[in-house]
Design a protein around this motif. Structure first.
Motif, PDB file in Angstrom:
ATOM      1  N   ARG A  25      83.844  60.869  56.729  1.00 20.08           N
ATOM      2  CA  ARG A  25      84.071  60.441  58.106  1.00 20.08           C
ATOM      3  C   ARG A  25      83.355  61.377  59.074  1.00 20.08           C
ATOM      4  NH1 ARG A  25      89.281  59.373  55.864  1.00 20.08           N
ATOM      5  NH2 ARG A  25      90.232  61.262  56.736  1.00 20.08           N
ATOM      6  N   VAL A  26      83.211  60.932  60.311  1.00 16.32           N
ATOM      7  CA  VAL A  26      82.535  61.748  61.316  1.00 16.32           C
ATOM      8  C   VAL A  26      83.377  62.985  61.589  1.00 16.32           C
ATOM      9  CG1 VAL A  26      81.398  59.781  62.350  1.00 16.32           C
ATOM     10  CG2 VAL A  26      83.639  60.499  63.208  1.00 16.32           C
ATOM     11  N   PRO A  27      82.760  64.100  61.984  1.00 12.27           N
ATOM     12  CA  PRO A  27      83.524  65.318  62.250  1.00 12.27           C
ATOM     13  C   PRO A  27      84.482  65.138  63.426  1.00 12.27           C
ATOM     14  CG  PRO A  27      81.172  65.774  62.050  1.00 12.27           C
ATOM     15  CD  PRO A  27      81.311  64.298  62.148  1.00 12.27           C
ATOM     16  N   THR A  28      85.557  65.900  63.406  1.00 14.60           N
ATOM     17  CA  THR A  28      86.490  65.887  64.520  1.00 14.60           C
ATOM     18  C   THR A  28      85.847  66.558  65.732  1.00 14.60           C
ATOM     19  OG1 THR A  28      87.468  67.994  63.847  1.00 14.60           O
ATOM     20  CG2 THR A  28      88.451  65.974  62.949  1.00 14.60           C
ATOM     21  N   ALA A  29      86.353  66.243  66.908  1.00 16.51           N
ATOM     22  CA  ALA A  29      85.836  66.869  68.121  1.00 16.51           C
ATOM     23  C   ALA A  29      86.136  68.360  68.083  1.00 16.51           C
ATOM     24  CB  ALA A  29      86.484  66.223  69.346  1.00 16.51           C
ATOM     25  N   PRO A  30      85.270  69.174  68.644  1.00 17.92           N
ATOM     26  CA  PRO A  30      85.517  70.624  68.644  1.00 17.92           C
ATOM     27  C   PRO A  30      86.850  70.950  69.321  1.00 17.92           C
ATOM     28  CG  PRO A  30      83.270  70.138  69.321  1.00 17.92           C
ATOM     29  CD  PRO A  30      83.980  68.827  69.264  1.00 17.92           C
ATOM     30  N   GLU A  31      87.590  71.843  68.731  1.00 15.66           N
ATOM     31  CA  GLU A  31      88.859  72.278  69.298  1.00 15.66           C
ATOM     32  C   GLU A  31      88.977  73.787  69.157  1.00 15.66           C
ATOM     33  OE1 GLU A  31      92.206  70.712  67.221  1.00 15.66           O
ATOM     34  OE2 GLU A  31      91.365  71.078  65.239  1.00 15.66           O
ATOM     35  N   ALA A  32      89.636  74.409  70.115  1.00 15.88           N
ATOM     36  CA  ALA A  32      89.795  75.858  70.112  1.00 15.88           C
ATOM     37  C   ALA A  32      90.852  76.263  69.098  1.00 15.88           C
ATOM     38  CB  ALA A  32      90.179  76.343  71.506  1.00 15.88           C
ATOM     39  N   VAL A  33      90.561  77.325  68.346  1.00 21.51           N
ATOM     40  CA  VAL A  33      91.515  77.865  67.374  1.00 21.51           C
ATOM     41  C   VAL A  33      91.608  79.369  67.602  1.00 21.51           C
ATOM     42  CG1 VAL A  33      91.018  76.079  65.652  1.00 21.51           C
ATOM     43  CG2 VAL A  33      89.730  78.219  65.613  1.00 21.51           C
ATOM     44  N   ASP A  34      92.682  79.949  67.087  1.00 25.26           N
ATOM     45  CA  ASP A  34      92.843  81.399  67.175  1.00 25.26           C
ATOM     46  C   ASP A  34      92.089  82.038  66.009  1.00 25.26           C
ATOM     47  OD1 ASP A  34      93.664  84.013  67.388  1.00 25.26           O
ATOM     48  OD2 ASP A  34      95.722  83.508  67.944  1.00 25.26           O
ATOM     49  N   LEU A  35      91.060  82.801  66.315  1.00 23.31           N
ATOM     50  CA  LEU A  35      90.211  83.356  65.264  1.00 23.31           C
ATOM     51  C   LEU A  35      90.945  84.328  64.356  1.00 23.31           C
ATOM     52  CD1 LEU A  35      86.814  83.996  67.083  1.00 23.31           C
ATOM     53  CD2 LEU A  35      87.331  82.274  65.353  1.00 23.31           C
ATOM     54  N   LYS A  36      92.067  84.891  64.794  1.00 26.22           N
ATOM     55  CA  LYS A  36      92.734  85.869  63.944  1.00 26.22           C
ATOM     56  C   LYS A  36      93.223  85.240  62.641  1.00 26.22           C
ATOM     57  CE  LYS A  36      97.497  85.510  65.742  1.00 26.22           C
ATOM     58  NZ  LYS A  36      98.596  86.242  66.422  1.00 26.22           N
ATOM     59  N   TYR A  37      93.541  83.939  62.663  1.00 29.53           N
ATOM     60  CA  TYR A  37      93.971  83.279  61.431  1.00 29.53           C
ATOM     61  C   TYR A  37      92.785  83.014  60.506  1.00 29.53           C
ATOM     62  CZ  TYR A  37      98.378  82.513  63.887  1.00 29.53           C
ATOM     63  OH  TYR A  37      99.558  82.694  64.574  1.00 29.53           O
ATOM     64  N   VAL A  38      91.632  82.795  61.105  1.00 26.93           N
ATOM     65  CA  VAL A  38      90.433  82.509  60.313  1.00 26.93           C
ATOM     66  C   VAL A  38      89.852  83.787  59.724  1.00 26.93           C
ATOM     67  CG1 VAL A  38      88.117  81.496  60.383  1.00 26.93           C
ATOM     68  CG2 VAL A  38      89.962  80.510  61.763  1.00 26.93           C
ATOM     69  N   GLN A  39      89.968  84.883  60.437  1.00 26.37           N
ATOM     70  CA  GLN A  39      89.323  86.135  60.030  1.00 26.37           C
ATOM     71  C   GLN A  39      90.212  87.037  59.184  1.00 26.37           C
ATOM     72  OE1 GLN A  39      88.286  87.771  63.830  1.00 26.37           O
ATOM     73  NE2 GLN A  39      86.484  86.464  64.093  1.00 26.37           N
ATOM     74  N   ALA A  40      91.493  86.730  59.059  1.00 27.17           N
ATOM     75  CA  ALA A  40      92.424  87.652  58.395  1.00 27.17           C
ATOM     76  C   ALA A  40      91.999  87.973  56.969  1.00 27.17           C
ATOM     77  CB  ALA A  40      93.831  87.067  58.430  1.00 27.17           C
ATOM     78  N   TRP A  41      91.515  87.006  56.216  1.00 25.29           N
ATOM     79  CA  TRP A  41      91.181  87.246  54.805  1.00 25.29           C
ATOM     80  C   TRP A  41      90.061  88.261  54.656  1.00 25.29           C
ATOM     81  CZ3 TRP A  41      86.339  86.295  52.792  1.00 25.29           C
ATOM     82  CH2 TRP A  41      85.483  85.478  53.524  1.00 25.29           C
ATOM     83  N   ARG A  42      89.166  88.331  55.650  1.00 24.10           N
ATOM     84  CA  ARG A  42      88.053  89.277  55.562  1.00 24.10           C
ATOM     85  C   ARG A  42      88.515  90.723  55.692  1.00 24.10           C
ATOM     86  NH1 ARG A  42      85.141  86.964  60.411  1.00 24.10           N
ATOM     87  NH2 ARG A  42      84.008  88.962  60.303  1.00 24.10           N
ATOM     88  N   ASN A  43      89.685  90.945  56.231  1.00 22.61           N
ATOM     89  CA  ASN A  43      90.230  92.300  56.383  1.00 22.61           C
ATOM     90  C   ASN A  43      91.325  92.598  55.362  1.00 22.61           C
ATOM     91  OD1 ASN A  43      88.616  92.766  58.737  1.00 22.61           O
ATOM     92  ND2 ASN A  43      90.075  91.523  59.914  1.00 22.61           N
ATOM     93  N   GLY A  44      91.415  91.748  54.334  1.00 23.11           N
ATOM     94  CA  GLY A  44      92.441  91.951  53.314  1.00 23.11           C
ATOM     95  C   GLY A  44      93.785  91.358  53.683  1.00 23.11           C
ATOM     96  N   GLY A  45      93.836  90.605  54.798  1.00 24.30           N
ATOM     97  CA  GLY A  45      95.099  89.995  55.225  1.00 24.30           C
ATOM     98  C   GLY A  45      95.208  88.557  54.768  1.00 24.30           C
ATOM     99  N   PHE A  46      96.033  87.805  55.469  1.00 25.59           N
ATOM    100  CA  PHE A  46      96.234  86.398  55.133  1.00 25.59           C
ATOM    101  C   PHE A  46      96.682  85.681  56.394  1.00 25.59           C
ATOM    102  CE2 PHE A  46      98.956  82.820  53.862  1.00 25.59           C
ATOM    103  CZ  PHE A  46      98.076  82.125  53.036  1.00 25.59           C
ATOM    104  N   GLY A  47      96.089  84.527  56.653  1.00 23.60           N
ATOM    105  CA  GLY A  47      96.465  83.751  57.820  1.00 23.60           C
ATOM    106  C   GLY A  47      96.368  82.269  57.571  1.00 23.60           C
TER     107      GLY A  47
END
Length: 336
Positions: free
Chosen positions: A244-266
């Motif tokens: 299907r076509v991509p969803t419209a861009p929406e704002a997200v909190d980057l801390k949940y996306v980036q947590a795994w790169r610092n050894g965390g989890f989000g």
């Protein structure tokens, strides 16, 4: 004497008639081919016999027989070398061709890097771009970003299943990330790509950290202007489900996306089974939910760094009214 053999020169004729026949036989042998000499007459033995006869003749016989030039016979080693030389040349050519074929086959095989569940690694691509892989992820790309040795490909292309964070260097060639159901086109940016393929339809989510990317489903032709979504604002995300076509861009909190790169989890607003699947990839441990998923609620979790699995499980159980216990296979969550 063979009629093709020239007569014995007068200066070589001995006064002894008996010796004349020996001289003529030797003279004929010296004019035969090398192969004929080897098979019909032992020239060396005849020449030695002639020398013995000259030593025993009367004083009127010259002390030394006149020197006669005769061709040197090739040795057996030289003959074998001449016969083997074409075979050795052919064998060398075959080996070179085999080496070239193996090298070409090897060059056509993509480079592939896979992380097991619970592992993370960083890959430096041929153009200097870096990719950090989360657990349970596979990244593949053409060797040297080249279609053939020393022939650059038109695009810098990688294939991804799992989750990875890209830091792409600027270049004069487009950079493409392909997943099982989507394509990401970029020219110099940082972004996170997360793709999952399970029993449900494949899904790809792209979250932009900086720069600009275009997301489109794999099934859509690149020339279709409305088949993709452009992400150009930091913290915006888009998702492709199936074709299907991509969803419209929406704002997200980057801390949940980036947590795994610092050894965390989000994770945000996800069902408990989905949370447990992500924890399995993050920590490499099997988790079993022993209650109906319908009896659980969606949840959001964030651990900035150094997350421990049992700490996360403890928090989940407090929120969901469950308890966990360790088994020989991993952990299971049950109702109190």
């Amino acid at each position: 004497m063979d009629p093709d053999t020239p007569p014995l020169p007068p200066e070589l004729r001995p006064p002894d008639a008996d010796a004349t026949q020996d001289y003529e036989r030797i003279w004929a042998a010296l004019h035969r081919t090398d192969d004929a000499q080897a098979s019909t007459y032992n020239v060396d033995a005849a020449w030695g016999d002639l020398a013995d006869r000259l030593d025993l003749d009367d004083a009127s016989q010259p002390a030394e027989a006149p020197a006669v030039d005769r061709p040197a016979r090739p040795s057996d080693h030289d003959t074998d070398s001449r016969l083997l030389r074409p075979a050795r040349t052919l064998a060398a050519a075959v080996l070179v061709l085999c080496a070239v074929a193996v090298g070409a086959w090897w060059w056509q095989q993509p480079v592939s890097v896979t992380t097991a569940a619970g592992e993370q690694t960083t890959v430096v691509l041929p153009d200097g771009s870096t990719v950090k892989l989360n657990g349970g992820t596979t990244l593949a790309y053409d060797r040297g970003f080249q279609s053939l040795p020393f022939v650059p490909a038109a695009q810098r292309r990688v294939q991804l299943t799992g989750e990875a964070f890209f830091e792409v260097d600027d270049g004069d060639r487009p950079f493409h990330v392909t997943t099982p159901n989507a394509r990401v086109e970029v020219l110099g940016t940082t972004f996170d790509v997360r793709t999952r393929t399970g029993e449900d339809a494949p899904e790809t989510t792209v979250t932009l950290t900086s720069g600009r990317v275009r997301l489109r489903p794999t099934a859509a032709p690149a020339s279709a202007p409305d088949s993709g979504v452009v992400l150009s604002e930091t913290g915006h995300a888009s998702r492709v489900v199936a074709d299907r076509v991509p969803t419209a861009p929406e704002a997200v909190d980057l801390k949940y996306v980036q947590a795994w790169r610092n050894g965390g989890f989000g994770i945000q607003n996800a069902s408990l089974p989905t949370v447990l699947e992500e924890l399995e990839r993050r920590f490499g441990v099997l988790l079993f939910l022993r209650v109906p998923s319908a009896d659980t609620a969606p949840m959001t979790l964030h651990y900035a760094a150094d997350a421990e699995l049992e700490d996360v499980l403890r928090d989940i159980c407090v929120i969901q009214g469950l308890s966990y216990r360790k088994t020989s296979r991993g952990y299971e969550l049950v109702r109190d």
